[in-house]
Write a protein that holds these residues in place. Structure first.
Motif, PDB file in Angstrom:
ATOM      1  N   ARG A 212       2.517  11.915  -5.412  1.00 13.04           N
ATOM      2  CA  ARG A 212       1.666  13.068  -5.741  1.00 13.04           C
ATOM      3  C   ARG A 212       0.289  12.593  -6.195  1.00 13.04           C
ATOM      4  NH1 ARG A 212       0.951  13.642 -11.102  1.00 13.04           N
ATOM      5  NH2 ARG A 212       2.408  12.600 -12.482  1.00 13.04           N
ATOM      6  N   LEU A 213      -0.659  13.517  -6.188  1.00 18.11           N
ATOM      7  CA  LEU A 213      -2.005  13.217  -6.663  1.00 18.11           C
ATOM      8  C   LEU A 213      -2.039  13.358  -8.181  1.00 18.11           C
ATOM      9  CD1 LEU A 213      -4.124  15.111  -3.994  1.00 18.11           C
ATOM     10  CD2 LEU A 213      -3.802  12.644  -4.212  1.00 18.11           C
ATOM     11  N   PRO A 214      -2.274  12.263  -8.904  1.00 18.80           N
ATOM     12  CA  PRO A 214      -2.303  12.320 -10.370  1.00 18.80           C
ATOM     13  C   PRO A 214      -3.707  12.571 -10.908  1.00 18.80           C
ATOM     14  CG  PRO A 214      -2.431  10.064  -9.680  1.00 18.80           C
ATOM     15  CD  PRO A 214      -2.356  10.899  -8.417  1.00 18.80           C
ATOM     16  N   ARG A 215      -3.798  12.689 -12.224  1.00 17.41           N
ATOM     17  CA  ARG A 215      -5.072  12.721 -12.939  1.00 17.41           C
ATOM     18  C   ARG A 215      -5.170  11.424 -13.739  1.00 17.41           C
ATOM     19  NH1 ARG A 215      -3.858  18.030 -16.180  1.00 17.41           N
ATOM     20  NH2 ARG A 215      -2.137  16.632 -16.545  1.00 17.41           N
ATOM     21  N   SER A 216      -6.376  11.007 -14.061  1.00 22.13           N
ATOM     22  CA  SER A 216      -6.588   9.780 -14.835  1.00 22.13           C
ATOM     23  C   SER A 216      -5.864   9.828 -16.172  1.00 22.13           C
ATOM     24  CB  SER A 216      -8.077   9.544 -15.096  1.00 22.13           C
ATOM     25  OG  SER A 216      -8.750   9.256 -13.909  1.00 22.13           O
ATOM     26  N   ARG A 217      -5.838  11.000 -16.788  1.00 18.03           N
ATOM     27  CA  ARG A 217      -5.283  11.126 -18.136  1.00 18.03           C
ATOM     28  C   ARG A 217      -3.766  11.301 -18.161  1.00 18.03           C
ATOM     29  NH1 ARG A 217      -7.912  16.282 -17.456  1.00 18.03           N
ATOM     30  NH2 ARG A 217      -6.367  17.964 -17.485  1.00 18.03           N
ATOM     31  N   ASP A 218      -3.113  11.379 -16.986  1.00 18.99           N
ATOM     32  CA  ASP A 218      -1.655  11.533 -16.957  1.00 18.99           C
ATOM     33  C   ASP A 218      -0.994  10.362 -17.678  1.00 18.99           C
ATOM     34  OD1 ASP A 218      -1.950  13.855 -15.531  1.00 18.99           O
ATOM     35  OD2 ASP A 218      -1.280  13.020 -13.623  1.00 18.99           O
ATOM     36  N   LYS A 219       0.003  10.667 -18.500  1.00 27.55           N
ATOM     37  CA  LYS A 219       0.722   9.645 -19.266  1.00 27.55           C
ATOM     38  C   LYS A 219       1.795   8.993 -18.397  1.00 27.55           C
ATOM     39  CE  LYS A 219      -1.402  10.438 -23.165  1.00 27.55           C
ATOM     40  NZ  LYS A 219      -2.332   9.530 -23.734  1.00 27.55           N
ATOM     41  N   ILE A 220       1.950   7.692 -18.577  1.00 25.31           N
ATOM     42  CA  ILE A 220       2.910   6.896 -17.818  1.00 25.31           C
ATOM     43  C   ILE A 220       4.265   6.923 -18.526  1.00 25.31           C
ATOM     44  CG2 ILE A 220       3.428   4.533 -17.052  1.00 25.31           C
ATOM     45  CD1 ILE A 220       1.093   6.037 -15.611  1.00 25.31           C
ATOM     46  N   LEU A 221       5.332   7.028 -17.741  1.00 23.48           N
ATOM     47  CA  LEU A 221       6.685   6.958 -18.292  1.00 23.48           C
ATOM     48  C   LEU A 221       7.269   5.559 -18.116  1.00 23.48           C
ATOM     49  CD1 LEU A 221       8.037  10.313 -16.808  1.00 23.48           C
ATOM     50  CD2 LEU A 221       7.176   9.888 -19.125  1.00 23.48           C
ATOM     51  N   GLY A 222       6.839   4.851 -17.066  1.00 22.00           N
ATOM     52  CA  GLY A 222       7.380   3.543 -16.711  1.00 22.00           C
ATOM     53  C   GLY A 222       8.279   3.683 -15.497  1.00 22.00           C
ATOM     54  N   GLY A 223       8.126   2.809 -14.537  1.00 20.48           N
ATOM     55  CA  GLY A 223       8.934   2.848 -13.328  1.00 20.48           C
ATOM     56  C   GLY A 223       8.315   3.634 -12.182  1.00 20.48           C
ATOM     57  N   GLU A 224       7.202   4.322 -12.421  1.00 25.05           N
ATOM     58  CA  GLU A 224       6.556   5.074 -11.344  1.00 25.05           C
ATOM     59  C   GLU A 224       6.013   4.129 -10.277  1.00 25.05           C
ATOM     60  OE1 GLU A 224       5.421   7.489 -15.108  1.00 25.05           O
ATOM     61  OE2 GLU A 224       5.717   5.400 -14.575  1.00 25.05           O
ATOM     62  N   GLN A 225       5.965   4.641  -9.058  1.00 20.92           N
ATOM     63  CA  GLN A 225       5.386   3.912  -7.934  1.00 20.92           C
ATOM     64  C   GLN A 225       3.956   4.402  -7.723  1.00 20.92           C
ATOM     65  OE1 GLN A 225       7.081   1.400  -6.249  1.00 20.92           O
ATOM     66  NE2 GLN A 225       8.577   1.756  -7.878  1.00 20.92           N
ATOM     67  N   VAL A 226       3.024   3.464  -7.584  1.00 20.38           N
ATOM     68  CA  VAL A 226       1.620   3.797  -7.374  1.00 20.38           C
ATOM     69  C   VAL A 226       1.182   3.207  -6.046  1.00 20.38           C
ATOM     70  CG1 VAL A 226      -0.739   3.510  -8.221  1.00 20.38           C
ATOM     71  CG2 VAL A 226       1.130   3.812  -9.843  1.00 20.38           C
ATOM     72  N   ARG A 227       0.478   4.010  -5.270  1.00 16.09           N
ATOM     73  CA  ARG A 227      -0.116   3.522  -4.022  1.00 16.09           C
ATOM     74  C   ARG A 227      -1.600   3.851  -4.068  1.00 16.09           C
ATOM     75  NH1 ARG A 227       1.410   1.785   0.989  1.00 16.09           N
ATOM     76  NH2 ARG A 227       0.040   2.334   2.730  1.00 16.09           N
TER      77      ARG A 227
END
Length: 121
Positions: free
Chosen positions: A51-66
């Motif tokens: 999905r398209l995130p925002r800069s301020r979105d908080k990380i949970l850990g384990g997310e995949q980033v492309r």
């Protein structure tokens, strides 16, 4: 100027949990400034779990980033010869009277004829 396409596939670690996305990416990709990463996020060049995130979105850990971006080739500096008005100079300091309109360093649209090029010459 040539363009280079770059793709990064990352997994955000658990120790990034609670941080903003832009902060987590800046710590994982130190070759890019946080401001540049924020720009890519805002431009839709970064996907977080698809999905398209925002800069301020908080990380949970384990997310995949492309991250898929186009990078402009770095501008190489070339010394140029022209007079520079040096007002004062000693071993530690040089004061220059820079003319109005003279660009300080090369950048987009100004690859040459800058103060930096003159100082190299």
């Amino acid at each position: 100027m040539s363009t280079e396409f770059r793709t990064h596939n990352l997994e955000l670690s658990a120790d990034q949990a609670g941080r903003r996305l832009d902060q987590a990416l800046a710590s994982m990709l130190p070759q890019y400034s946080r401001q540049r990463l924020q720009g890519w996020i805002e431009a839709g060049k970064v996907r977080l779990d698809g999905r398209l995130p925002r800069s301020r979105d908080k990380i949970l850990g384990g997310e995949q980033v492309r991250i898929e971006v186009e990078l402009q080739a770095e501008i190489s500096l070339a010394a140029e010869s022209a007079p520079v008005d040096v007002v004062y100079e000693d071993r530690a300091l040089r004061v220059i009277n820079k003319p109005a309109g003279l660009v300080v360093h090369p950048g987009a649209g100004n690859p040459a004829h800058t103060l930096q090029n003159l100082l190299l010459g």
